[in-house]
Design an enzyme around this catalytic site. Structure first.
Site, PDB file in Angstrom:
ATOM      1  N   HIS A   6       1.596   4.274  -2.979  1.00  0.00           N
ATOM      2  CA  HIS A   6       1.550   5.740  -2.876  1.00  0.00           C
ATOM      3  C   HIS A   6       2.765   6.347  -3.594  1.00  0.00           C
ATOM      4  O   HIS A   6       2.645   7.348  -4.300  1.00  0.00           O
ATOM      5  CB  HIS A   6       1.584   6.182  -1.409  1.00  0.00           C
ATOM      6  CG  HIS A   6       0.261   6.126  -0.690  1.00  0.00           C
ATOM      7  ND1 HIS A   6      -0.896   6.700  -1.199  1.00  0.00           N
ATOM      8  CD2 HIS A   6      -0.090   5.604   0.515  1.00  0.00           C
ATOM      9  CE1 HIS A   6      -1.891   6.518  -0.327  1.00  0.00           C
ATOM     10  NE2 HIS A   6      -1.432   5.846   0.710  1.00  0.00           N
ATOM     11  N   HIS A  10       0.840  -1.195   0.000  1.00  0.00           N
ATOM     12  CA  HIS A  10       0.000   0.000   0.000  1.00  0.00           C
ATOM     13  C   HIS A  10       0.881   1.254   0.000  1.00  0.00           C
ATOM     14  O   HIS A  10       0.690   2.166  -0.808  1.00  0.00           O
ATOM     15  CB  HIS A  10      -0.924  -0.023   1.235  1.00  0.00           C
ATOM     16  CG  HIS A  10      -1.718   1.224   1.436  1.00  0.00           C
ATOM     17  ND1 HIS A  10      -3.050   1.332   1.072  1.00  0.00           N
ATOM     18  CD2 HIS A  10      -1.382   2.430   1.967  1.00  0.00           C
ATOM     19  CE1 HIS A  10      -3.475   2.557   1.366  1.00  0.00           C
ATOM     20  NE2 HIS A  10      -2.494   3.242   1.915  1.00  0.00           N
ATOM     21  N   GLU A  11       1.872   1.280   0.886  1.00  0.00           N
ATOM     22  CA  GLU A  11       2.745   2.455   0.990  1.00  0.00           C
ATOM     23  C   GLU A  11       3.596   2.614  -0.269  1.00  0.00           C
ATOM     24  O   GLU A  11       3.792   3.726  -0.762  1.00  0.00           O
ATOM     25  CB  GLU A  11       3.636   2.339   2.239  1.00  0.00           C
ATOM     26  CG  GLU A  11       2.872   2.480   3.549  1.00  0.00           C
ATOM     27  CD  GLU A  11       2.085   3.792   3.627  1.00  0.00           C
ATOM     28  OE1 GLU A  11       2.661   4.846   3.320  1.00  0.00           O
ATOM     29  OE2 GLU A  11       0.890   3.758   3.971  1.00  0.00           O
ATOM     30  N   GLU A  46      -6.077   7.082  -1.402  1.00  0.00           N
ATOM     31  CA  GLU A  46      -6.120   5.907  -0.527  1.00  0.00           C
ATOM     32  C   GLU A  46      -6.660   4.684  -1.266  1.00  0.00           C
ATOM     33  O   GLU A  46      -6.116   3.579  -1.167  1.00  0.00           O
ATOM     34  CB  GLU A  46      -6.968   6.196   0.714  1.00  0.00           C
ATOM     35  CG  GLU A  46      -6.236   6.953   1.796  1.00  0.00           C
ATOM     36  CD  GLU A  46      -4.958   6.248   2.223  1.00  0.00           C
ATOM     37  OE1 GLU A  46      -4.996   5.036   2.475  1.00  0.00           O
ATOM     38  OE2 GLU A  46      -3.916   6.897   2.273  1.00  0.00           O
TER      39      GLU A  46
END
Ligand SMILES: [Zn+2]
Length: 275
Positions: free
Chosen positions: A151, A147-148, A205
């Site tokens: 980003h 997820h990070e 997100e």
């Protein structure tokens, strides 16, 4: 602002001289999850400027942790985190070919806080509180890291800094046609806010959830772990000294959206080599 100043200001806007120009970019391939939104980036916030600023900020974090004696304290845990990161990084080229040649850096900080981040250019920090307090499996840890990393692949920080800089410069310009020279100096503080204090937008997100789900599947981590991770987050509840959970609320919608994507990414997981 006086009338002549206002007239000059609007002329400059028309000429594109006051407000920085924006360009529409596609940072990543959409993947099977279909993240295809075009992003608006200020031409005043170059990827190189963001990368340099992120490098300085990350170095400062490493120095601070090293001085405090909280950097990479548990060698087996560091090995575990770096092994998962390496598998994920190995798959980033599918979404954007340049990512595999980024100067990736993966470190672990001893802290009770539940947190992890990936700064622009692949500068990752995982807090031990995330791993220990949620008792994460490798696949759940891969969920957070993917997820990070997503980003960073989508350059969400540059997008956010672009927007904030436009707003600030717009306000400064409205106040008196000044301040353009301050823009580059504001970059570091804006990037710091974006990394450590401010939540990403809901759209960003969702994109990080979706791209991250595909990234972990391609890296051989069972995407079902994304569901169990967010359930663990929800079970821990609010008010627990977690900056990650305050910027990443675990909602029923979040879990349902991820569940709906499982049929798309499961074939990738099944075809992938496993850790
Ligand atoms: Zn996020």
């Amino acid at each position: 602002m006086t009338m002549p100043a206002r007239r000059i200001f609007f002329m400059l806007i028309v000429c594109g001289a006051v407000l920085p120009a924006c360009q529409s970019v596609q940072t990543t391939q959409p993947g099977v999850v279909g993240v295809a939104r075009k992003q608006s980036m200020s031409t005043m916030v170059s990827p190189q400027a963001i990368d340099q600023s992120a490098g300085q900020s990350y170095s400062a974090e490493l120095s601070r942790a090293r001085t405090a004696g909280t950097l990479n304290r548990d060698p087996p845990q560091v090995v575990r985190v770096r092994k998962i990161a390496a598998r994920l990084i190995d798959q980033t080229g599918y979404f954007r070919p340049d990512a595999k040649s980024w100067a990736w850096s993966i470190n672990v900080e001893t802290s009770k806080e539940i947190n992890a981040y990936c700064m622009p250019g692949g500068r990752i920090m995982v807090y031990t509180g995330l791993i220990d307090r949620l008792n994460l499996t490798d696949a759940e840890l891969a969920t957070v890291m993917a997820h990070e990393i997503s980003h960073a692949l989508r350059e969400h920080s540059r997008e956010q800094v672009s927007r904030m800089m436009n707003e600030q410069i717009g306000l400064t310009a409205l106040a008196g046609l000044a301040g353009l020279n301050d823009a580059s100096m504001q970059l570091a503080s804006l990037l710091g806010d974006v990394t450590f204090n401010l939540p990403h937008s809901r759209v960003q997100e969702s994109e990080a959830d979706e791209l991250g789900l595909e990234l972990m599947a391609r890296a051989g981590y069972d995407p079902n772990a994304a569901i169990s991770l967010w359930k663990k987050m929800a079970a821990l509840g609010q008010g627990n000294n977690s900056s990650f959970m305050s910027t990443h609320p675990s909602s029923a919608t979040r879990t349902a959206d991820l569940e709906a994507l499982l049929p798309k990414v499961m074939p990738l997981y099944q075809a992938a080599s496993k850790p």
